[in-house]
Design an enzyme around this catalytic site. Structure first.
Site, short mmCIF file in Angstrom:
data_model
loop_
_atom_site.label_atom_id
_atom_site.label_comp_id
_atom_site.label_asym_id
_atom_site.label_seq_id
_atom_site.Cartn_x
_atom_site.Cartn_y
_atom_site.Cartn_z
N SER A 1 0.97 -1.11 -0.13
CA SER A 1 0.26 -0.02 0.02
C SER A 1 1.11 1.32 -0.08
CB SER A 1 -1.07 -0.14 1.29
OG SER A 1 -1.90 -1.34 0.99
N HIS B 1 0.55 3.51 -2.51
CA HIS B 1 0.76 4.04 -3.82
C HIS B 1 -0.63 4.41 -4.30
CE1 HIS B 1 4.46 2.00 -3.63
NE2 HIS B 1 4.02 1.03 -3.81
N HIS C 1 9.26 3.71 -3.43
CA HIS C 1 9.18 3.49 -2.22
C HIS C 1 10.13 4.14 -1.26
CE1 HIS C 1 8.16 -0.30 -4.55
NE2 HIS C 1 7.16 -0.42 -3.47
#
Lengths: 204, 344
Positions: free
Chosen positions: B67, B69, B231
């Site tokens: 999760s 994004h 990330h």
């Protein structure tokens, strides 16, 4: 018998304690070259493992397979499939007689599973760099009994872990750092050494 | 409030969350509450799936990943795009049980396609889910998206990362599945998209993972990071912050150097990383369009906005897909999801 169900459960309990007590260390190592979640992820997985009631399993082999499935379902990231596959394969090959050669074969089945899943070779700065030399030493000392073989394996595992420090990562998220990954100890090789050291304390 | 001393200053973690441990769970309840007309949520497995799934004889299209994004992937579930999306913890791959549950939820008898961004954890977890599905007689194929040109030495790394192209691929392949194309056809189409799309990203700031409570990296006021992933990981180079035109050049040039786009029609996608206002993304898009025009590349379609983000990171990425007539037709086909909708 050192490889029976309760001994193997003791191995997992010892490993879970090591992971929990060193979760911050593992996460810090992972922050340097990865994504800072190895400690938290492994701790979550091993807590789920020690919540399993070993007395409900018919054999150590069945228990180890369930350990693998539990890790696959709870850890996530790359470590979940790698450690999960390791225990699934070790469990499938785990002997019901105390025979160091057969234990060595079971552990090697686990290593083969990790290599197959992660496609890593020796020298790529992964947990393979710790586990592979450990199992070579286990095999070389299996004739002298489980205790001697596991102690030799633990020493070799720690040496393999330390030898990851100068390596440049070729697999996983650390590989994106290229040369910048050198100078850092691999988190996966670190947790793997905790597993083999736990085995040398509980299975000999 | 959680405060962390890092990089020489105190960082208060100001976020709209209830509890760090409940970020993904609470957000999925919100998705369900906001979009009950389009999707349902399996909260146990953290799977967002189409309200009308499974659709008989249609290939099920699944994606998923860590999760953080959003709207990718859950925001792209609906008509003409995904049948289901699996949400992992923030920036952590979902586990195989989730993808296996999603696969069973959307299998309409024509097989299931897994769209996987190329990260070691995602690839392995999807692989295990595919093995579990195969053991139950569900045919699963996987396509790996690996479009990030910032990763140069793919021989000695885990390979190029999956970034912006994932959005375009999910839209186009989803449209083809909606038209009734079979699994083999979709695998081929996805392969063509992968072969013809490239991306490059940059950051003005790091991002703060709620569980970490502090930014993933810190940039000086006059610095930007070129070649970032999604990330919060550092990128290819840290350079002085210049104009939007200079930044666009640093993003587009490596893409054009990597693949020959000359004379082609492209779908041009300028994506925000989550913390950059749309007004700036349009400035970047204008610069990208000028560079492409000068390079003889025709922008046939475009997309500008926050579609594959990195939490609160400020920055953007550029994706260029060399599109043939079929891809353009599928791009224009109706799509109706929480995050992307037109043509219905």
């Amino acid at each position: 018998m050192a490889i029976d169900l309760m001994s193997v459960a003791g191995w997992m309990k010892d490993f879970a304690t090591q992971i929990h007590d060193n979760a911050d260390l593992l996460t810090d190592l992972d922050r340097e070259i990865g994504d800072a979640d190895h400690g938290a992820n492994m701790d979550r997985g091993m807590r789920a493992v020690i919540d399993l009631d070993p007395s409900t399993f018919p054999s150590a082999a069945d228990y180890l397979k369930k350990v693998g499935m539990t890790l696959v379902s709870t850890v996530g990231g790359a470590s979940g499939p790698l450690y999960g596959t390791f225990f699934l394969r070790v469990g499938t090959a785990w002997p019901d007689v105390e025979n160091p050669d057969l234990v060595g074969l079971a552990l090697r089945a686990g290593l083969d599973g990790i290599i197959q899943r992660g496609k890593a070779a020796i020298g790529e700065k992964t947990l393979v760099d710790a586990l592979s030399p450990a199992l070579d030493e286990f095999d070389a000392n299996a004739g002298d009994g489980m205790g001697t073989a596991l102690q030799a394996a633990a020493v070799a595992c720690a040496a393999g872990r330390d030898a990851t420090i100068p390596l440049v990562a070729r697999k996983g998220r650390a590989s994106y750092l290229g040369e910048r990954s050198a100078g850092h100890q691999d988190p996966g090789a670190t947790s793997m050494t905790m597993l083999i050291e736990a085995a040398s304390r509980t299975l000999s | 409030m959680q405060e962390v001393f890092e990089h020489g200053r105190l960082w208060p973690m100001k976020k709209l969350i209830n509890d760090v441990a409940d970020v993904v769970k609470d957000s999925l309840f919100g998705v369900e509450a906001a979009h009950a007309d389009l999707v349902k949520v399996d909260h146990e497995n953290k799977v967002v799936y189409r309200k009308d799934a499974p659709i008989a004889n249609k290939v099920g299209i699944i994606s998923g990943g860590g999760s953080g994004h959003e709207p990718l992937h859950g925001g792209f579930v609906g008509l003409g795009m995904l049948d289901a999306a699996c949400a992992g913890e923030v920036f952590t791959s979902p586990v195989p049980d989730q993808m296996f549950a999603a696969t069973k939820l959307v299998d309409g008898g024509a097989g299931v396609l897994h769209i996987v961004k190329n990260y070691t954890g995602d690839v392995m977890n999807f692989e295990m889910a595919a093995e579990m599905a195969a053991a139950e007689g569900i045919r699963v194929e996987a396509v790996i998206v690996a479009d990030d040109v910032a990763v140069q030495d793919s021989l000695y790394t885990a390979g190029r990362r999956g970034v912006g192209l994932t959005v375009l691929l999910e839209k186009i392949v989803g449209a083809a599945a909606e038209e009734g194309k079979d699994l083999d056809y979709l695998v081929g189409l996805a392969g063509r998209i992968s072969d013809n799309g490239r991306s490059m990203g940059m950051a003005l700031t790091g991002c703060t993972v709620p569980a970490a409570g502090k930014p993933s990296f810190d940039l000086h006021d006059d610095e930007i990071e070129i070649g970032i992933g999604i990330h919060g990981e550092p990128g290819r180079a840290r350079v002085a912050n210049g104009t939007a035109a200079e930044t666009a050049e640093m993003l587009v040039r490596p893409i054009l150097d990597d693949l020959d786009y000359s004379g082609s029609e492209v779908i041009a996608f300028v994506n925000g990383m989550g913390g950059t206002p749309l007004i700036e993304l349009y400035i970047v898009f204008n610069e990208v369009a000028k560079i492409l025009a000068a390079a003889g590349v025709k922008v046939a379609r475009c997309l500008v906005g926050n579609y594959i983000t990195s939490l609160d990171m400020a920055g953007c990425s550029v994706t260029l897909l060399k599109a043939d007539a079929e891809m353009l037709q599928l791009w224009d086909a109706p799509v109706w999801t929480p995050g992307l909708r037109w043509g219905k």
